[in-house]
Write an enzyme that holds these catalytic residues in place. Structure first.
Site, PDB file in Angstrom:
ATOM      1  N   TYR A  76       0.803  -1.313   0.018  1.00 13.61           N
ATOM      2  CA  TYR A  76      -0.091   0.054   0.212  1.00 13.61           C
ATOM      3  C   TYR A  76       0.800   1.312   0.015  1.00 13.61           C
ATOM      4  CZ  TYR A  76      -3.626  -3.354   1.109  1.00 13.61           C
ATOM      5  OH  TYR A  76      -4.488  -4.335   0.953  1.00 13.61           O
TER       6      TYR A  76
ATOM      7  N   ASN B  60     -12.667   4.520  -2.137  1.00  9.47           N
ATOM      8  CA  ASN B  60     -11.790   3.126  -1.993  1.00  9.47           C
ATOM      9  C   ASN B  60     -12.490   2.162  -0.972  1.00  9.47           C
ATOM     10  OD1 ASN B  60     -10.091   1.295  -1.188  1.00  9.47           O
ATOM     11  ND2 ASN B  60      -8.138   2.693  -1.346  1.00  9.47           N
TER      12      ASN B  60
ATOM     13  N   HIS C 105     -15.088  -6.070  -2.516  1.00  5.72           N
ATOM     14  CA  HIS C 105     -15.287  -7.288  -2.950  1.00  5.72           C
ATOM     15  C   HIS C 105     -16.411  -8.137  -2.279  1.00  5.72           C
ATOM     16  CE1 HIS C 105     -11.172  -6.300  -4.271  1.00  5.72           C
ATOM     17  NE2 HIS C 105     -10.831  -6.140  -2.866  1.00  5.72           N
TER      18      HIS C 105
ATOM     19  N   ASP D 113     -25.496  -1.468  -3.441  1.00  5.04           N
ATOM     20  CA  ASP D 113     -26.875  -1.088  -3.882  1.00  5.04           C
ATOM     21  C   ASP D 113     -26.864   0.587  -3.253  1.00  5.04           C
ATOM     22  OD1 ASP D 113     -27.738  -3.644  -4.682  1.00  5.04           O
ATOM     23  OD2 ASP D 113     -28.627  -3.779  -2.515  1.00  5.04           O
TER      24      ASP D 113
ATOM     25  N   HIS E 122      -8.443   1.777  -5.890  1.00  3.66           N
ATOM     26  CA  HIS E 122      -7.667   0.998  -5.040  1.00  3.66           C
ATOM     27  C   HIS E 122      -6.228   1.234  -5.224  1.00  3.66           C
ATOM     28  CE1 HIS E 122     -10.910  -1.840  -3.832  1.00  3.66           C
ATOM     29  NE2 HIS E 122     -11.372  -1.822  -5.074  1.00  3.66           N
ATOM     30  N   LEU E 123      -5.467   1.068  -4.158  1.00  5.94           N
ATOM     31  CA  LEU E 123      -3.953   1.594  -4.370  1.00  5.94           C
ATOM     32  C   LEU E 123      -3.166   0.412  -4.992  1.00  5.94           C
ATOM     33  CD1 LEU E 123      -3.708   2.648  -0.555  1.00  5.94           C
ATOM     34  CD2 LEU E 123      -3.637   4.312  -2.600  1.00  5.94           C
ATOM     35  N   SER E 124      -3.636  -0.683  -4.615  1.00  7.69           N
ATOM     36  CA  SER E 124      -2.929  -1.883  -5.330  1.00  7.69           C
ATOM     37  C   SER E 124      -3.652  -2.470  -6.468  1.00  7.69           C
ATOM     38  CB  SER E 124      -2.587  -2.975  -4.235  1.00  7.69           C
ATOM     39  OG  SER E 124      -3.935  -3.739  -3.975  1.00  7.69           O
TER      40      SER E 124
ATOM     41  N   ARG F 224      -9.895 -10.929  -4.693  1.00  7.43           N
ATOM     42  CA  ARG F 224      -9.628  -9.602  -4.930  1.00  7.43           C
ATOM     43  C   ARG F 224     -10.001  -8.983  -6.497  1.00  7.43           C
ATOM     44  NH1 ARG F 224      -7.684  -7.026  -0.186  1.00  7.43           N
ATOM     45  NH2 ARG F 224      -6.070  -8.667   1.202  1.00  7.43           N
TER      46      ARG F 224
END
Length: 153
Positions: free
Chosen positions: A28, A79, A85, A92, A105-107, A116
């Protein structure tokens, strides 16, 4: 949206992001959440965009923030952390607010564990950005602002 009206964007950080800088820096990065928020504010200022930024480890609080965004925001960056996931409820809520939302997402989630690689929220988002560390947020901000200003390609 009216071109003279200043854009307002909600930025939501999900669970465990309050630990950035200390949590698995090999995945991260070394920047703290405060560092990322500061960089986002700088870029938003250059774009003439107003940001409101929130972080919560609670799924319900993230949903409450999404509901509040309906009242004032033109778009949302989220994020969702691990909730991206797993959370049908956040999916919703995004669908219900009828605002453009960008998932961040950072990664690179596609280069990680199999679980993931599926996002519950991506189908109801304008777009998704991942894999560029803290700069994923900046890319998401520029993409969302361009979309809101009608400059998408």
């Amino acid at each position: 949206m009216a071109s003279q009206e200043a854009l307002k964007v909600m930025v939501l950080h999900g669970p465990n992001l309050n630990l950035l800088g200390a949590r698995e820096p090999n995945i991260y990065g070394n920047k703290s959440l405060e560092d990322i928020n500061h960089l986002l504010m700088e870029h938003a200022g250059q774009l003439g965009v107003s940001l409101q930024i929130f972080q919560s480890n609670s799924e319900g609080a993230l949903i409450d923030y999404l509901h509040q965004a309906r009242q004032w925001a033109h778009g949302v960056m989220i994020n969702p952390g691990g909730y991206g996931h797993t959370s049908i409820a956040i999916r919703d809520a995004i669908a219900a607010i009828s605002l453009p939302v960008v998932e961040v997402h950072l990664s690179n989630v596609y280069a990680r564990e199999e679980f993931r690689r599926h996002s519950m929220i991506a189908p109801v988002c304008q777009g998704s950005i991942c894999g560029f560390g803290w700069y994923s947020y900046v890319l998401a901000l520029y993409g969302l602002v361009n979309h809101l200003r009608g400059k998408e390609g």
